[in-house]
Design a protein around this motif. Structure first.
Motif, PDB file in Angstrom:
ATOM      1  N   ALA B   2     -74.722  54.041  42.233  1.00 35.29           N
ATOM      2  CA  ALA B   2     -75.218  55.228  41.592  1.00 35.29           C
ATOM      3  C   ALA B   2     -74.846  56.172  42.529  1.00 35.29           C
ATOM      4  N   GLU B 135     -68.145  52.083  41.299  1.00 37.95           N
ATOM      5  CA  GLU B 135     -68.871  51.178  39.965  1.00 37.95           C
ATOM      6  C   GLU B 135     -70.051  52.042  38.991  1.00 37.95           C
ATOM      7  N   ARG B 137     -72.191  53.349  36.610  1.00 41.73           N
ATOM      8  CA  ARG B 137     -72.298  53.782  35.117  1.00 41.73           C
ATOM      9  C   ARG B 137     -72.226  54.812  34.421  1.00 41.73           C
ATOM     10  N   PHE B 138     -72.398  56.032  35.082  1.00 39.35           N
ATOM     11  CA  PHE B 138     -72.372  57.182  35.181  1.00 39.35           C
ATOM     12  C   PHE B 138     -71.379  57.618  35.469  1.00 39.35           C
TER      13      PHE B 138
END
Lengths: 186, 253
Positions: B2, B135, B137-138
């Motif tokens: 993240a 990687e 997702r945001f």
């Protein structure tokens, strides 16, 4: 109130790792897997509960995976990711010397105040007396500070992971690897 | 992975050297900007993924667990400065007032959004980096950024700049008016914060850089820069910012 907050925290964590309607792939399903085949993801590293809570002062150890740092005057605390803390003499920064190593399974972070070192150890906070860096001693443990729900998914990553099987022990870390049809995703 | 957010507050009217630490007293140390634990006075604050834990450490050998404050999702870092905790998460910076040390009070939430309204930074500014990887997702709506925040009014913190970065930023450090920005594989970039906070500034112009080592985080004490990264722990003499010299390194075995 605290209980309510803890409950709410658990609910949020649960929501964070469970499915949402618009993202069906984040389901922990009944055993059919995501059907995505061989994919990159995270696999839990297990340790028996007793071993995971065993703190040892071992003397100088090799540095494997440098993590976090904490400066404390003539000393630097350097975590070895998920493994422990190196105590390094930096009084001469041109020639720093590793002096000792504290094995702390699962450790992420470290801080020092008045010669007492704090570190996270799975669900607990541990305190070490480092007033004599050659003779570091265990001081105390504050139990169950970090909820076990933290164990159920890789906290710093999104994507696929192998679902945690709590019967295998406590999760002290996650390794990135290829997973066959993993059943968990976040 | 993240996005990660780090914040280094800088107070113009205080000694900038102390920006990484609340106290100069002999018992205190200094953590990096990626830390998930920090000590302010007699209290140890630690974050996990979702909450803030408060320990009373007046007797440092026997911490008393006092409080657990729910914050939000995907908490990454904590940074203490004066009477405030800056807590970085994937989606926001939370600022807590710890005037009552056992009962942190949320006073500001700065959401990460790409748009921003430039404001003149006056007394006090803070910097933060946001990192997103492939990687994440945001990733669709987040990007690698350096944010400049005006924290002169703690109850109304405003984002003054959001610089887009063409690399993944990691930790931050500050020495006087120089911001050290860790770039992972690409080393460290040195920026003049007076330029970075300039009202009309739109791009970053580093005046020097450190290469040849992976940089995850730094701690600065006087003229010593301590850097940690995948290549180990590296020490630099930064007394001359234009001629930084490596003193030593401890490499992984």
């Amino acid at each position: 109130m605290t209980r309510l907050l803890i409950f709410l925290s658990l609910v949020v964590v649960f929501l964070a790792v469970s499915c949402s309607k618009d993202d069906p792939s984040s389901v922990r399903d009944g055993g059919n897997g995501t059907g995505d085949g061989l994919v990159e993801g995270y696999r839990p590293i297990y340790m028996a509960p007793e071993a995971a809570r065993t703190i040892e002062v071992t003397g100088v150890e090799p540095l494997e995976n440098p993590g976090k740092i904490f400066w404390y005057h003539n000393f630097m605390m350097l975590t070895d990711q998920r493994k422990g803390v190196h105590v390094i003499d930096i009084s001469n920064p041109s020639s720093p010397q590793k002096l000792n190593f504290i094995s702390i399974p699962g450790v992420n972070d470290v801080a020092v105040k008045n010669s007492f070192l704090y570190a996270d150890n799975i669900t607990d906070l541990v305190v070490m007396d480092i007033s004599n860096v050659y003779d570091i001693s265990f001081e105390t443990r504050v139990k169950n500070v970090y909820p076990t729900t933290n164990q159920m998914y890789p906290q710093h990553a999104t994507g696929y992971f192998e679902c945690v099987d709590t019967t295998k022990g406590l999760v002290v870390g996650w390794e990135k690897t290829m997973l066959e049809d993993p059943k968990c995703r976040r | 992975m993240a996005a990660i957010l780090i914040i280094v507050p800088f107070a113009c009217d205080k000694s900038p050297m102390e920006s990484g630490s609340d106290s100069k007293s002999a018992g205190e140390g200094k953590g990096g900007s990626m830390a998930r634990m920090t000590i302010l006075g007699d209290y140890l604050y630690a974050v996990d993924g979702t909450s803030l834990k408060v320990f009373h450490v007046k007797n440092p050998q026997s911490p008393q667990y006092k409080n657990d404050v729910h914050i939000g999702r995907d908490i990454e870092t904590i940074f203490g400065f004066n009477n405030y905790l800056y807590i970085g998460s994937v989606s926001a910076v939370y600022i807590y007032d710890v005037a009552q040390p056992q009962s942190p009070v949320l006073i500001s939430t700065i959401r990460h959004v790409l748009s921003c309204d430039p404001v003149v930074a006056n007394d006090t500014i803070a910097f933060s980096t946001i990192r997103s990887t492939s990687e994440c997702r945001f990733n669709q709506w987040e990007a690698n950024q350096l944010l400049v925040l005006d924290v002169s009014n703690m109850k109304n913190v405003e984002k003054t700049h959001a610089y887009h970065l063409n690399f993944s930023p990691f930790g931050l450090g500050l020495k006087d008016t120089t911001l050290f920005l860790c770039k992972g594989d690409q080393g460290v970039e040195l920026l003049d914060i007076r330029e970075v906070a300039e009202k009309d500034s739109h791009s970053l112009n580093p005046f020097n850089q450190i290469t040849g080592t992976h940089a995850f985080d730094v701690i600065i004490h006087e003229n010593l820069l301590m850097l940690v990264g995948d290549d180990g722990l590296v020490f630099f003499d930064i007394s001359d910012l234009y001629n930084i010299t490596e003193l030593s390194r401890i490499i992984p075995d």
